[in-house]
Design a protein around this motif. Structure first.
Motif, PDB file in Angstrom:
ATOM      1  N   GLU A 198       0.890  -0.993   0.025  1.00 51.32           N
ATOM      2  CA  GLU A 198      -0.071   0.038   0.229  1.00 51.32           C
ATOM      3  C   GLU A 198       1.051   1.323   0.370  1.00 51.32           C
ATOM      4  OE1 GLU A 198      -4.027  -1.771   2.077  1.00 51.32           O
ATOM      5  OE2 GLU A 198      -1.979  -0.496   3.584  1.00 51.32           O
ATOM      6  N   ILE A 199       2.085   1.276   0.410  1.00 51.60           N
ATOM      7  CA  ILE A 199       2.891   2.528   1.074  1.00 51.60           C
ATOM      8  C   ILE A 199       3.235   2.792  -0.777  1.00 51.60           C
ATOM      9  CG2 ILE A 199       5.063   2.850   0.863  1.00 51.60           C
ATOM     10  CD1 ILE A 199       3.743   3.676   3.266  1.00 51.60           C
ATOM     11  N   GLY A 200       3.733   1.623  -1.671  1.00 51.47           N
ATOM     12  CA  GLY A 200       4.442   1.613  -3.479  1.00 51.47           C
ATOM     13  C   GLY A 200       2.647   2.169  -3.584  1.00 51.47           C
ATOM     14  N   LEU A 201       1.471   1.548  -3.156  1.00 50.83           N
ATOM     15  CA  LEU A 201       0.589   2.621  -4.260  1.00 50.83           C
ATOM     16  C   LEU A 201       0.286   3.452  -3.499  1.00 50.83           C
ATOM     17  CD1 LEU A 201      -1.820  -0.235  -3.817  1.00 50.83           C
ATOM     18  CD2 LEU A 201      -0.700  -0.099  -5.856  1.00 50.83           C
ATOM     19  N   PHE A 202       0.974   4.450  -3.047  1.00 49.55           N
ATOM     20  CA  PHE A 202       0.742   5.862  -1.943  1.00 49.55           C
ATOM     21  C   PHE A 202       1.543   6.437  -2.823  1.00 49.55           C
ATOM     22  CE2 PHE A 202      -0.457   9.097   1.156  1.00 49.55           C
ATOM     23  CZ  PHE A 202      -1.386   8.736   1.107  1.00 49.55           C
ATOM     24  N   HIS A 204       3.403   5.399  -5.685  1.00 53.32           N
ATOM     25  CA  HIS A 204       2.421   6.206  -7.345  1.00 53.32           C
ATOM     26  C   HIS A 204       1.552   7.064  -7.151  1.00 53.32           C
ATOM     27  CE1 HIS A 204       1.986   4.567 -11.792  1.00 53.32           C
ATOM     28  NE2 HIS A 204       0.837   4.939 -11.160  1.00 53.32           N
ATOM     29  N   TYR A 205       0.340   7.166  -6.473  1.00 53.20           N
ATOM     30  CA  TYR A 205      -0.806   7.939  -6.731  1.00 53.20           C
ATOM     31  C   TYR A 205       0.077   9.637  -6.312  1.00 53.20           C
ATOM     32  CZ  TYR A 205      -4.304  12.049  -5.278  1.00 53.20           C
ATOM     33  OH  TYR A 205      -5.373  12.162  -5.320  1.00 53.20           O
ATOM     34  N   ILE A 206       0.876   9.350  -5.397  1.00 52.82           N
ATOM     35  CA  ILE A 206       1.468  11.113  -5.009  1.00 52.82           C
ATOM     36  C   ILE A 206       1.877  12.068  -6.012  1.00 52.82           C
ATOM     37  CG2 ILE A 206       2.955  12.417  -3.836  1.00 52.82           C
ATOM     38  CD1 ILE A 206       1.544  10.735  -1.670  1.00 52.82           C
ATOM     39  N   GLY A 210      -1.505  12.474  -8.964  1.00 49.13           N
ATOM     40  CA  GLY A 210      -1.695  13.705  -8.193  1.00 49.13           C
ATOM     41  C   GLY A 210      -1.540  15.053  -8.711  1.00 49.13           C
ATOM     42  N   PRO A 211      -0.558  15.084 -10.066  1.00 47.74           N
ATOM     43  CA  PRO A 211       0.141  15.965 -10.966  1.00 47.74           C
ATOM     44  C   PRO A 211      -1.082  15.356 -12.121  1.00 47.74           C
ATOM     45  CG  PRO A 211       1.550  14.523 -10.140  1.00 47.74           C
ATOM     46  CD  PRO A 211       0.658  14.388  -9.701  1.00 47.74           C
ATOM     47  N   VAL A 212      -1.610  14.862 -12.402  1.00 49.98           N
ATOM     48  CA  VAL A 212      -2.789  14.377 -13.854  1.00 49.98           C
ATOM     49  C   VAL A 212      -3.461  15.388 -12.869  1.00 49.98           C
ATOM     50  CG1 VAL A 212      -3.982  13.244 -14.948  1.00 49.98           C
ATOM     51  CG2 VAL A 212      -1.806  12.335 -13.975  1.00 49.98           C
ATOM     52  N   LEU A 213      -4.085  15.125 -11.700  1.00 51.08           N
ATOM     53  CA  LEU A 213      -5.188  16.003 -10.862  1.00 51.08           C
ATOM     54  C   LEU A 213      -5.467  17.528 -10.812  1.00 51.08           C
ATOM     55  CD1 LEU A 213      -6.166  12.756  -9.008  1.00 51.08           C
ATOM     56  CD2 LEU A 213      -7.920  13.336 -11.249  1.00 51.08           C
ATOM     57  N   ASP A 214      -4.045  17.827 -11.147  1.00 48.55           N
ATOM     58  CA  ASP A 214      -3.580  19.221 -10.592  1.00 48.55           C
ATOM     59  C   ASP A 214      -2.783  20.315 -11.291  1.00 48.55           C
ATOM     60  OD1 ASP A 214      -4.395  18.338  -7.493  1.00 48.55           O
ATOM     61  OD2 ASP A 214      -2.088  17.782  -7.337  1.00 48.55           O
ATOM     62  N   SER A 223      -2.100  16.203  -5.029  1.00 46.19           N
ATOM     63  CA  SER A 223      -0.921  15.599  -4.913  1.00 46.19           C
ATOM     64  C   SER A 223      -0.736  16.124  -3.387  1.00 46.19           C
ATOM     65  CB  SER A 223      -0.127  16.582  -5.443  1.00 46.19           C
ATOM     66  OG  SER A 223       0.083  16.276  -6.906  1.00 46.19           O
ATOM     67  N   ASN A 224      -0.987  17.494  -2.871  1.00 46.67           N
ATOM     68  CA  ASN A 224      -0.490  18.005  -1.090  1.00 46.67           C
ATOM     69  C   ASN A 224      -1.306  17.953  -0.276  1.00 46.67           C
ATOM     70  OD1 ASN A 224       1.762  18.486  -2.621  1.00 46.67           O
ATOM     71  ND2 ASN A 224       0.863  20.428  -2.920  1.00 46.67           N
ATOM     72  N   LEU A 225      -3.208  17.577  -0.145  1.00 44.41           N
ATOM     73  CA  LEU A 225      -3.658  17.698   0.696  1.00 44.41           C
ATOM     74  C   LEU A 225      -3.992  16.430   1.119  1.00 44.41           C
ATOM     75  CD1 LEU A 225      -5.711  19.258   2.711  1.00 44.41           C
ATOM     76  CD2 LEU A 225      -7.099  20.322   1.230  1.00 44.41           C
ATOM     77  N   VAL A 226      -4.947  16.601  -0.172  1.00 49.05           N
ATOM     78  CA  VAL A 226      -6.042  14.517  -0.409  1.00 49.05           C
ATOM     79  C   VAL A 226      -5.010  13.588   0.162  1.00 49.05           C
ATOM     80  CG1 VAL A 226      -6.534  12.613  -1.799  1.00 49.05           C
ATOM     81  CG2 VAL A 226      -7.088  15.201  -1.952  1.00 49.05           C
ATOM     82  N   PRO A 227      -3.824  13.163  -0.026  1.00 51.29           N
ATOM     83  CA  PRO A 227      -2.458  12.613   0.726  1.00 51.29           C
ATOM     84  C   PRO A 227      -2.921  11.995   2.181  1.00 51.29           C
ATOM     85  CG  PRO A 227      -1.474  13.068  -1.323  1.00 51.29           C
ATOM     86  CD  PRO A 227      -2.836  14.216  -1.064  1.00 51.29           C
ATOM     87  N   LYS A 228      -3.339  13.662   2.567  1.00 54.84           N
ATOM     88  CA  LYS A 228      -3.015  13.518   4.288  1.00 54.84           C
ATOM     89  C   LYS A 228      -4.392  13.811   4.663  1.00 54.84           C
ATOM     90  CE  LYS A 228       0.491  17.605   3.731  1.00 54.84           C
ATOM     91  NZ  LYS A 228       1.032  18.872   4.173  1.00 54.84           N
TER      92      LYS A 228
END
Length: 582
Positions: A198-202, A204-206, A210-214, A223-228
């Protein structure tokens, strides 16, 4: 008998009664126009709306010094920005200081004619759409064990916290003894533990998703708030993990999960043009997390505070992107199409829009609209939003200008969708308003949207690379040209060969700009590629020579190798279009 004065000869209709350079209002009224800007004398006198048609080479905008503006390959001759810095007050277009033409375009009948759920029931209606599609998939793939917890909603929507089932409230073993009335049981006060996978998936998202969405969000909320937020909310965390696993399944169906977890950048694989088989370990992992997200929603939608939270909005966007990757390019009657409407309901229930003060909600709204534009364009329907901006172009920051073109693009897709039954003159007038809106937007762009480097001569092929930085501004220019092509190829014309030649020149300029930008950004920039493939597809719709068609096809294929979405059947669609037009 008095002698009557001789009457002045009446000018012929070909010489004196019509003008092609006055404002649209005077032309419709068939009165002489003094062509005053921003409002002509006739419209000022009669207090009528004064709007000018899309400019041609005879009415190019000028800079502050009054000199004709110059162009670059990224700036079409009909829509230019002066080389010297131009203050916004020096531009005299009515659309810049008043209400821009796209704001007067009709609201979407798709959204208005659809019965909207109440604000309290909107999240439940959204979940029903998700659960129905998930149950159908479970039955299709014989995954009966997962169906038990995904039944559609049966209970009514509570109006207040006190209406929640007492048994649900009692099922909170970790509730602090001193928790007050503000305690939110759908949140975890402690960080939710993650295993190594799950850390690896996390990661990959960041680093990747995340940059695609941002891309158009300068504050990078996803990238910055959603993971928190995700490490304190199970539903958001599961949707994040589901999205990461689903995307990595697209990247490679040959790597082991652990190998894929260590890949933080996408790698091109020729086999990725086909949907990943259901037996893929990454796909199965993503599907598992997706079902767990739905299970979390079924248990926590009974909390009204959760239904109004930023967490549910972020979860909805991540699930939507998951379904985008899972759709394999199919839009109608699928989970992704359903989900576009479901998010529209939730956004409406929270009163979110493109000018919402809360940054995450605002970023989520723009991301949803970007997705809906592509679905609507491919399905020939109107976009779902019925919101209209309130800020004038002149009052927007550069980053806000980058998002405003998304809204104008949505109105252009509306125009192309289902208006063919309208009178031809109405269609021409609507197209002119949208082209004027695009012109207004382009003319007010600050120098930061200019290319930082342009090859004067193509290094290879037909198109000169155009480098615009930052990528968000390059994406905005791509959406501008996408929108302009959509309007020009759908607007009727009564102008004969001269009008046809003028339109083809504008289309050629947009194709050159789209392909030039894509040459720079498609190779190593995943967020930009998700805009480039849409612009390149639109460019392909209006190129006519086999040489250019082949060049666009090669660029689009390379871009799809980066995005892995949509599948390369999009290339077949373009080939079929060319065959039908030949």
């Amino acid at each position: 008998m008095p002698v009557s004065k001789p009457r002045k000869p009446r000018p012929s209709r070909a010489r004196g009664l019509r003008t092609t350079t006055g404002c649209l209002t005077c032309r419709k009224r068939r009165v002489k126009c003094d062509e005053g800007k921003p409002h002509c004398g006739q419209c000022l006198k009669s207090e009528r709306e004064c709007t000018y048609a899309y400019s041609t080479e005879h009415s190019r905008p000028t800079g502050a010094s009054g000199q004709e503006a110059t162009t670059s390959p990224a700036q079409p001759k009909a829509s230019v920005v002066a080389d010297s810095p131009m203050t916004r007050k020096s531009i005299g277009s009515a659309g810049l200081f008043g209400e821009s033409p796209e704001l007067r375009f009709d609201l979407s009948p798709v959204a208005l004619s659809t019965s909207l759920p109440s604000p309290n029931s909107a999240p439940f209606e959204w979940y029903d759409l998700l659960a129905e599609d998930a149950i159908n998939n479970i039955q299709k793939h014989n995954q009966g064990s997962a169906q038990i917890s995904l039944s559609r909603r049966q209970s009514p929507v509570p109006d207040a916290e006190s209406d929640i089932d007492p048994q649900l409230q009692a099922a909170e073993p970790n509730r602090p003894a001193n928790a007050g009335s503000n305690y939110e049981p759908w949140k975890s006060s402690d960080v939710i533990p993650l295993n190594d996978d799950e850390i690896g998936l996390f990661h990959h998202y960041i680093n990747v998703l995340g940059p695609v969405l941002d891309l158009l969000d300068p504050l990078k909320h996803f990238s910055n708030l959603v993971p928190k937020l995700a490490v304190h909310n199970v539903g958001l965390l599961k949707s994040l993990l589901a999205l990461s696993a689903r995307h990595m399944a697209l990247l490679s169906d040959h790597q082991s999960p652990q190998q894929a977890f260590n890949a933080h950048t996408p790698v091109s694989h020729s086999s990725a043009q086909e949907p990943v088989a259901l037996s893929s370990p990454l796909l199965e992992l993503g599907t598992q997390y997706y079902y767990e997200t739905l299970q979390y929603l079924s248990q926590n939608l009974l909390y009204p505070a959760y239904n109004k939270s930023a967490e549910i909005i972020a979860t909805a966007i991540l699930i939507s992107m998951y379904e985008m990757f899972d759709s394999s390019g199919r839009y109608s009657n699928g989970a992704w199409e359903h989900h576009m409407r479901g998010i529209f309901w939730i956004q409406r229930s929270q009163d979110n829009n493109g000018e919402t003060k809360d940054g995450l909600r605002r970023a989520a709204w723009w991301m949803w609209l970007r997705q809906d534009i592509w679905v609507a364009f491919r399905e020939s329907r109107r976009v779902l939003t019925i919101w209209r901006p309130t800020k004038r172009l002149v009052d927007l920051t550069p980053d806000e200008l980058a998002t405003r073109i998304v809204y104008i693009c949505a109105r252009c897709v509306d125009f192309a969708a289902n208006e063919k039954q309208f009178d031809m003159n109405i269609r021409i007038d609507q197209g002119d308003k949208l082209l004027q809106a695009l012109e207004d937007w382009y003319r007010i762009l600050p120098p930061s949207f200019q290319p930082i480097y342009t090859h004067s001569v193509p290094q290879s092929g037909l198109f000169a690379p155009i480098w615009i930085h930052p990528p968000s501004y390059a994406a905005a220019i791509q959406m501008f040209h996408f929108a302009r092509i959509v309007v020009l190829i759908n607007q009727p014309s009564l102008g004969g060969m001269s009008e046809f030649s003028r339109r083809q020149r504008f289309l050629d300029e947009s194709v050159e700009s789209i392909c030039g930008i894509a040459l720079v950004h498609q190779g190593n920039d995943l967020p930009s590629a998700f805009v480039n493939y849409q612009a390149l597809y639109a460019a392909g719709l209006c190129v006519q020579t086999p040489v250019k068609q082949n060049a666009v096809m090669q660029l689009l294929e390379k871009t799809l190798d980066v995005t892995k979405f949509p599948p390369k059947t999009l290339l077949d669609d373009l080939t079929s279009h060319w065959r039908a037009e030949s």
